[in-house]
Design a protein around this motif. Sequence first.
Motif, PDB file in Angstrom:
ATOM      1  N   GLU A  34     -27.684  -6.278  39.043  1.00 39.16           N
ATOM      2  CA  GLU A  34     -27.477  -5.093  40.013  1.00 39.16           C
ATOM      3  C   GLU A  34     -26.092  -5.258  40.572  1.00 39.16           C
ATOM      4  N   SER A  35     -25.229  -4.153  40.884  1.00 38.74           N
ATOM      5  CA  SER A  35     -24.049  -4.463  41.387  1.00 38.74           C
ATOM      6  C   SER A  35     -23.801  -3.436  42.615  1.00 38.74           C
ATOM      7  N   SER A  36     -22.865  -4.002  43.647  1.00 42.78           N
ATOM      8  CA  SER A  36     -22.485  -3.225  44.682  1.00 42.78           C
ATOM      9  C   SER A  36     -20.942  -3.453  44.787  1.00 42.78           C
ATOM     10  N   VAL A  37     -20.490  -2.680  45.688  1.00 42.67           N
ATOM     11  CA  VAL A  37     -18.879  -2.672  46.098  1.00 42.67           C
ATOM     12  C   VAL A  37     -19.066  -2.432  47.410  1.00 42.67           C
ATOM     13  N   GLY A  38     -17.995  -3.514  47.996  1.00 38.25           N
ATOM     14  CA  GLY A  38     -17.733  -3.279  49.456  1.00 38.25           C
ATOM     15  C   GLY A  38     -19.255  -3.259  50.267  1.00 38.25           C
ATOM     16  N   ALA A  39     -19.482  -2.566  50.975  1.00 37.36           N
ATOM     17  CA  ALA A  39     -20.656  -2.828  51.829  1.00 37.36           C
ATOM     18  C   ALA A  39     -21.756  -1.869  51.258  1.00 37.36           C
ATOM     19  N   GLY A  40     -21.475  -1.550  50.074  1.00 33.68           N
ATOM     20  CA  GLY A  40     -22.431  -0.497  49.331  1.00 33.68           C
ATOM     21  C   GLY A  40     -23.964  -1.154  49.076  1.00 33.68           C
ATOM     22  N   ALA A  41     -24.908  -0.344  48.620  1.00 34.71           N
ATOM     23  CA  ALA A  41     -26.163  -0.941  48.305  1.00 34.71           C
ATOM     24  C   ALA A  41     -26.197  -1.316  46.988  1.00 34.71           C
ATOM     25  N   LEU A  42     -26.916  -2.480  46.529  1.00 31.16           N
ATOM     26  CA  LEU A  42     -27.172  -2.613  45.265  1.00 31.16           C
ATOM     27  C   LEU A  42     -27.824  -1.837  44.474  1.00 31.16           C
ATOM     28  N   SER A  43     -27.267  -1.650  43.104  1.00 26.51           N
ATOM     29  CA  SER A  43     -27.984  -0.663  42.123  1.00 26.51           C
ATOM     30  C   SER A  43     -27.908  -1.370  40.634  1.00 26.51           C
ATOM     31  N   ALA A  44     -28.940  -0.959  39.984  1.00 22.83           N
ATOM     32  CA  ALA A  44     -28.899  -1.507  38.530  1.00 22.83           C
ATOM     33  C   ALA A  44     -28.474  -0.008  38.079  1.00 22.83           C
ATOM     34  N   GLN A  45     -27.420  -0.219  37.418  1.00 22.37           N
ATOM     35  CA  GLN A  45     -26.705   0.985  36.625  1.00 22.37           C
ATOM     36  C   GLN A  45     -25.413   0.185  35.845  1.00 22.37           C
ATOM     37  N   ASP A  46     -25.109   1.063  34.833  1.00 20.09           N
ATOM     38  CA  ASP A  46     -23.884   0.508  33.939  1.00 20.09           C
ATOM     39  C   ASP A  46     -22.764   0.549  34.993  1.00 20.09           C
TER      40      ASP A  46
END
Length: 174
Positions: A114-126
Amino acid sequence: MRVSPPLTSKGFTLLEIVAVLALISIFAVLAIVQHATSDASLTAQAQILAAHIRYAQMRSLNSDTQWGIHYHHGTSTADRYYTLYHGENTANTAVLPGQSDLRVPLGKMNIVVESSVGAGALSAQDFQLKFDAWGSPESILAGTSHTDTALLRLEKPGYSPQDIIITRNTGFIP
């Protein structure tokens, strides 16, 4: 009159032995429980992914071409993998050090990134993690820039997640 010497105890009492055995048993159970919640393969795979990200960064620093890591989160478990790519097209792949195939499979090990950038929520995506000529991360998710710190989290059901942090601007991975 004969005086007998005072009795001195030499050894342990039964109560002391039972107490020590009980403590050893408790510590053994705690060690087994703690070991069961940490998966060595998940930790190792997180370290391998971090090393591969650093490799892509070094390739970018040492060439005129941008290099990066592309993670593909497929619909099925077996279709989750990441690749090393160069240039603007993620189809321009190369073999990573220590690998025999262009794709590094994660789905076979039941690992999700899972990835997130900054304060964003984690998400499982490309996602694509690409580095510029200075080793700075250019993008991770669509619409992000090198000014955002990124978090990659490797997860496996039943185990503690492993995090990889990519520091904004520098691309430093602690």
